[in-house]
Design a protein around this motif. Structure first.
Motif, PDB file in Angstrom:
ATOM      1  N   THR A   1       0.828  -1.204   0.000  1.00  0.00           N
ATOM      2  CA  THR A   1       0.000   0.000   0.000  1.00  0.00           C
ATOM      3  C   THR A   1       0.864   1.257   0.000  1.00  0.00           C
ATOM      4  OG1 THR A   1      -1.755  -1.169   1.201  1.00  0.00           O
ATOM      5  CG2 THR A   1      -1.816   1.237   1.240  1.00  0.00           C
ATOM      6  N   ILE A   2       1.939   1.240   0.799  1.00  0.00           N
ATOM      7  CA  ILE A   2       2.842   2.382   0.844  1.00  0.00           C
ATOM      8  C   ILE A   2       3.519   2.581  -0.506  1.00  0.00           C
ATOM      9  CG2 ILE A   2       4.930   3.326   1.899  1.00  0.00           C
ATOM     10  CD1 ILE A   2       4.195   1.858   4.473  1.00  0.00           C
ATOM     11  N   VAL A   3       3.988   1.491  -1.112  1.00  0.00           N
ATOM     12  CA  VAL A   3       4.640   1.578  -2.419  1.00  0.00           C
ATOM     13  C   VAL A   3       3.687   2.159  -3.452  1.00  0.00           C
ATOM     14  CG1 VAL A   3       5.602   0.226  -4.325  1.00  0.00           C
ATOM     15  CG2 VAL A   3       6.296  -0.276  -1.973  1.00  0.00           C
ATOM     16  N   GLN A   4       2.446   1.703  -3.441  1.00  0.00           N
ATOM     17  CA  GLN A   4       1.445   2.206  -4.385  1.00  0.00           C
ATOM     18  C   GLN A   4       1.194   3.690  -4.159  1.00  0.00           C
ATOM     19  OE1 GLN A   4      -2.328   0.208  -4.106  1.00  0.00           O
ATOM     20  NE2 GLN A   4      -3.138   1.129  -5.974  1.00  0.00           N
ATOM     21  N   ASN A   5       1.173   4.109  -2.901  1.00  0.00           N
ATOM     22  CA  ASN A   5       0.942   5.519  -2.584  1.00  0.00           C
ATOM     23  C   ASN A   5       2.100   6.388  -3.080  1.00  0.00           C
ATOM     24  OD1 ASN A   5      -1.047   7.226  -1.196  1.00  0.00           O
ATOM     25  ND2 ASN A   5       0.625   7.739   0.206  1.00  0.00           N
ATOM     26  N   VAL A   6       3.317   5.912  -2.872  1.00  0.00           N
ATOM     27  CA  VAL A   6       4.494   6.669  -3.323  1.00  0.00           C
ATOM     28  C   VAL A   6       4.543   6.733  -4.847  1.00  0.00           C
ATOM     29  CG1 VAL A   6       7.014   6.733  -3.336  1.00  0.00           C
ATOM     30  CG2 VAL A   6       5.804   6.116  -1.239  1.00  0.00           C
ATOM     31  N   GLU A   7       4.166   5.649  -5.496  1.00  0.00           N
ATOM     32  CA  GLU A   7       4.225   5.617  -6.962  1.00  0.00           C
ATOM     33  C   GLU A   7       3.170   6.508  -7.612  1.00  0.00           C
ATOM     34  OE1 GLU A   7       4.130   1.383  -7.866  1.00  0.00           O
ATOM     35  OE2 GLU A   7       6.267   1.499  -8.380  1.00  0.00           O
ATOM     36  N   ALA A   8       2.213   6.992  -6.831  1.00  0.00           N
ATOM     37  CA  ALA A   8       1.274   7.971  -7.366  1.00  0.00           C
ATOM     38  C   ALA A   8       1.979   9.285  -7.669  1.00  0.00           C
ATOM     39  CB  ALA A   8       0.134   8.210  -6.372  1.00  0.00           C
ATOM     40  N   VAL A   9       3.133   9.484  -7.037  1.00  0.00           N
ATOM     41  CA  VAL A   9       3.941  10.691  -7.251  1.00  0.00           C
ATOM     42  C   VAL A   9       5.226  10.363  -8.010  1.00  0.00           C
ATOM     43  CG1 VAL A   9       5.150  12.598  -6.126  1.00  0.00           C
ATOM     44  CG2 VAL A   9       3.017  11.724  -5.149  1.00  0.00           C
ATOM     45  N   ILE A  10       5.890   9.269  -7.613  1.00  0.00           N
ATOM     46  CA  ILE A  10       7.154   8.854  -8.226  1.00  0.00           C
ATOM     47  C   ILE A  10       6.863   7.682  -9.153  1.00  0.00           C
ATOM     48  CG2 ILE A  10       9.521   8.130  -7.815  1.00  0.00           C
ATOM     49  CD1 ILE A  10       8.952  10.836  -6.633  1.00  0.00           C
ATOM     50  N   ALA A  11       6.672   7.954 -10.414  1.00  0.00           N
ATOM     51  CA  ALA A  11       6.300   6.907 -11.372  1.00  0.00           C
ATOM     52  C   ALA A  11       7.539   6.297 -12.025  1.00  0.00           C
ATOM     53  CB  ALA A  11       5.372   7.473 -12.448  1.00  0.00           C
TER      54      ALA A  11
ATOM     55  N   MET B   1       4.585  13.204 -16.808  1.00  0.00           N
ATOM     56  CA  MET B   1       4.858  14.205 -15.781  1.00  0.00           C
ATOM     57  C   MET B   1       4.522  15.609 -16.276  1.00  0.00           C
ATOM     58  SD  MET B   1       8.509  15.046 -13.948  1.00  0.00           S
ATOM     59  CE  MET B   1       9.198  15.637 -15.498  1.00  0.00           C
ATOM     60  N   LEU B   2       4.784  15.865 -17.543  1.00  0.00           N
ATOM     61  CA  LEU B   2       4.474  17.179 -18.108  1.00  0.00           C
ATOM     62  C   LEU B   2       2.974  17.451 -18.091  1.00  0.00           C
ATOM     63  CD1 LEU B   2       6.880  17.247 -21.199  1.00  0.00           C
ATOM     64  CD2 LEU B   2       7.226  18.289 -18.948  1.00  0.00           C
ATOM     65  N   SER B   3       2.185  16.395 -18.208  1.00  0.00           N
ATOM     66  CA  SER B   3       0.729  16.557 -18.238  1.00  0.00           C
ATOM     67  C   SER B   3       0.133  16.682 -16.845  1.00  0.00           C
ATOM     68  CB  SER B   3       0.087  15.371 -18.968  1.00  0.00           C
ATOM     69  OG  SER B   3       0.578  15.265 -20.294  1.00  0.00           O
ATOM     70  N   THR B   4       0.685  15.911 -15.876  1.00  0.00           N
ATOM     71  CA  THR B   4       0.082  15.867 -14.540  1.00  0.00           C
ATOM     72  C   THR B   4       0.574  16.968 -13.607  1.00  0.00           C
ATOM     73  OG1 THR B   4       1.777  14.286 -13.817  1.00  0.00           O
ATOM     74  CG2 THR B   4      -0.284  13.378 -14.695  1.00  0.00           C
ATOM     75  N   ARG B   5       1.682  17.636 -13.954  1.00  0.00           N
ATOM     76  CA  ARG B   5       2.258  18.613 -13.023  1.00  0.00           C
ATOM     77  C   ARG B   5       2.311  20.021 -13.602  1.00  0.00           C
ATOM     78  NH1 ARG B   5       7.141  15.195 -10.070  1.00  0.00           N
ATOM     79  NH2 ARG B   5       5.967  13.248  -9.855  1.00  0.00           N
ATOM     80  N   GLU B   6       1.464  20.283 -14.578  1.00  0.00           N
ATOM     81  CA  GLU B   6       1.446  21.623 -15.172  1.00  0.00           C
ATOM     82  C   GLU B   6       0.950  22.665 -14.176  1.00  0.00           C
ATOM     83  OE1 GLU B   6       0.841  22.122 -19.802  1.00  0.00           O
ATOM     84  OE2 GLU B   6      -0.708  20.826 -18.969  1.00  0.00           O
ATOM     85  N   THR B   7      -0.078  22.340 -13.421  1.00  0.00           N
ATOM     86  CA  THR B   7      -0.702  23.329 -12.524  1.00  0.00           C
ATOM     87  C   THR B   7      -0.525  23.004 -11.051  1.00  0.00           C
ATOM     88  OG1 THR B   7      -2.820  22.166 -12.685  1.00  0.00           O
ATOM     89  CG2 THR B   7      -2.415  23.956 -14.256  1.00  0.00           C
ATOM     90  N   SER B   8      -0.245  21.752 -10.710  1.00  0.00           N
ATOM     91  CA  SER B   8      -0.107  21.372  -9.295  1.00  0.00           C
ATOM     92  C   SER B   8       0.765  20.138  -9.183  1.00  0.00           C
ATOM     93  CB  SER B   8      -1.486  21.096  -8.676  1.00  0.00           C
ATOM     94  OG  SER B   8      -2.099  19.983  -9.308  1.00  0.00           O
ATOM     95  N   SER B   9       1.173  19.847  -7.971  1.00  0.00           N
ATOM     96  CA  SER B   9       1.990  18.667  -7.702  1.00  0.00           C
ATOM     97  C   SER B   9       1.128  17.590  -7.070  1.00  0.00           C
ATOM     98  CB  SER B   9       3.141  19.021  -6.758  1.00  0.00           C
ATOM     99  OG  SER B   9       3.801  17.845  -6.314  1.00  0.00           O
ATOM    100  N   PRO B  10       1.246  16.320  -7.499  1.00  0.00           N
ATOM    101  CA  PRO B  10       0.469  15.241  -6.875  1.00  0.00           C
ATOM    102  C   PRO B  10       0.820  15.052  -5.406  1.00  0.00           C
ATOM    103  CG  PRO B  10       2.122  14.363  -8.391  1.00  0.00           C
ATOM    104  CD  PRO B  10       2.075  15.837  -8.607  1.00  0.00           C
ATOM    105  N   LEU B  11       1.963  15.572  -4.980  1.00  0.00           N
ATOM    106  CA  LEU B  11       2.340  15.466  -3.574  1.00  0.00           C
ATOM    107  C   LEU B  11       1.378  16.243  -2.684  1.00  0.00           C
ATOM    108  CD1 LEU B  11       4.461  14.427  -1.534  1.00  0.00           C
ATOM    109  CD2 LEU B  11       5.743  16.541  -1.933  1.00  0.00           C
ATOM    110  N   ASP B  12       0.786  17.306  -3.211  1.00  0.00           N
ATOM    111  CA  ASP B  12      -0.124  18.132  -2.416  1.00  0.00           C
ATOM    112  C   ASP B  12      -1.373  17.366  -1.992  1.00  0.00           C
ATOM    113  OD1 ASP B  12       1.661  20.210  -2.786  1.00  0.00           O
ATOM    114  OD2 ASP B  12       0.594  21.028  -4.529  1.00  0.00           O
ATOM    115  N   GLU B  13      -1.773  16.363  -2.774  1.00  0.00           N
ATOM    116  CA  GLU B  13      -2.994  15.622  -2.482  1.00  0.00           C
ATOM    117  C   GLU B  13      -2.725  14.288  -1.795  1.00  0.00           C
ATOM    118  OE1 GLU B  13      -4.949  15.173  -6.206  1.00  0.00           O
ATOM    119  OE2 GLU B  13      -5.148  17.335  -6.569  1.00  0.00           O
TER     120      GLU B  13
END
Length: 334
Positions: A22-32, A195-207
């Protein structure tokens, strides 16, 4: 029985594996696309070690450290290492209290469960040395008084290669206190494009939200400590360490601390794969991350190395692993 004790007592190996996934999956939501780096980082956390992430700027070293820390509901602090950082900026300082007419110790950022040391090799050797006691003995001594650090305590440090401008090489004594060193590497074209598509306006780390509580993390660590290591596997780890000390391409081999940390990391690796016993494969998988940053090659080995074949030390460790006989006996608990 306290809540923490209850969690520790009930945590089984299967549950450790499930929560680790579960932790690995959570981290990979940001670090792909960096599964090996993510699992290695979590392995060190569960083994109660310290992690050094070394790579060129901009590949996500700090992001990995912050994402792993945020995935666990624990106290987290971040230290930005700079040339003018003082040791007291890390450990804390005694301040005179006018009301009580005495000095009071103000805790520094090292008093946290997970300490992120960003660009650790940009600070002076004196400041780097402030972490030595913290990392090895889990305590801080100031003005003759010792202050314990609450468990679990893990330092996740990032550093740029020593060839980069404005860096100081870490002393051998401090490198040896890091359980493992990993690199991120550049992302694949597909991951970089995403990464260019998902981090244009915000960082997934914020959520990102924690998926494991502090008590659950302590339970996982406790379960890892009870993973069984057979005598042949222990002897195999010792043989690997001794081989590094006798290898002609190395002028500094692995320390006894490295052997101990290799077994601790192997226990965590086994638990994450749902086993309550360590296999030689667990030791092999962690030999490069645990040993490589502690070893120093000879000048002749450096001169003869073909840089296109990859890092010299990594190649030496892999050769030693390939040449060391693997134990045949059972690794399971009798």
């Amino acid at each position: 029985m306290s809540e923490t004790t209850a969690v520790v007592a009930q945590m089984g190996i299967d549950e450790v594996g499930a929560r680790a996934a579960t932790i690995v999956q959570n981290v990979e939501a940001v670090i792909a696309g960096k599964r090996d780096a993510v699992t290695s980082a979590l392995t060190v956390l569960l083994a109660e070690g310290h992690l050094l992430i070394e790579d060129v700027p901009g590949v996500g070293k700090t992001m990995l450290a912050k994402t792993l820390a945020r995935s666990v509901d624990a106290t987290v602090s971040r230290i930005q290492f700079t040339p003018d950082l003082l040791p007291s900026d890390v450990t804390g300082v005694s301040v005179f209290d006018q009301a009580s007419r005495r000095f009071e110790f103000k805790h520094g950022p090292v008093f946290a469960n997970i300490v992120i040391g960003d660009e650790i090799n940009r600070a002076s050797p004196k400041t780097q040395s402030a972490l030595l006691e913290c990392m090895e003995e889990r305590q801080v001594t100031a003005d003759g008084t010792t202050y314990r650090l609450d468990p679990p305590f893990t330092v996740i440090a990032t550093q740029n290669p020593v060839e980069m401008e404005g860096t100081y090489p870490l002393p051998e004594a401090q490198r040896d206190r890091f359980m493992a060193r990993i690199s991120m590497g550049y992302p694949s074209s597909a991951d970089e494009l995403a990464m260019l598509s998902t981090r244009e306006t915000s960082s997934p780390l914020d959520e990102l939200e924690p998926v494991v509580t502090l008590d659950e993390l302590r339970g996982m660590i406790e379960a890892v400590q009870h993973v069984f290591t057979s005598q042949p596997v222990k002897e195999y780890a010792v043989d690997l360490a001794r081989a590094t000390r006798e290898d002609r391409q190395l002028r500094l081999g692995a320390s006894p601390r490295a052997t101990l940390q290799l077994i601790r990391a192997a226990k965590a690796h086994a638990a994450m794969h749902g086993r309550d016993f360590v296999l030689p494969d667990d030791v092999d998988a962690l030999s490069v991350p645990v040993f490589a940053h502690r070893l120093v090659p000879t000048s002749r080995a450096i001169g003869a190395h073909d840089r296109d074949s990859g890092p010299l030390i990594d190649a030496i460790v892999r050769r030693i692993v390939g040449e060391t006989p693997v134990p045949v006996g059972s690794a399971r608990r009798n």
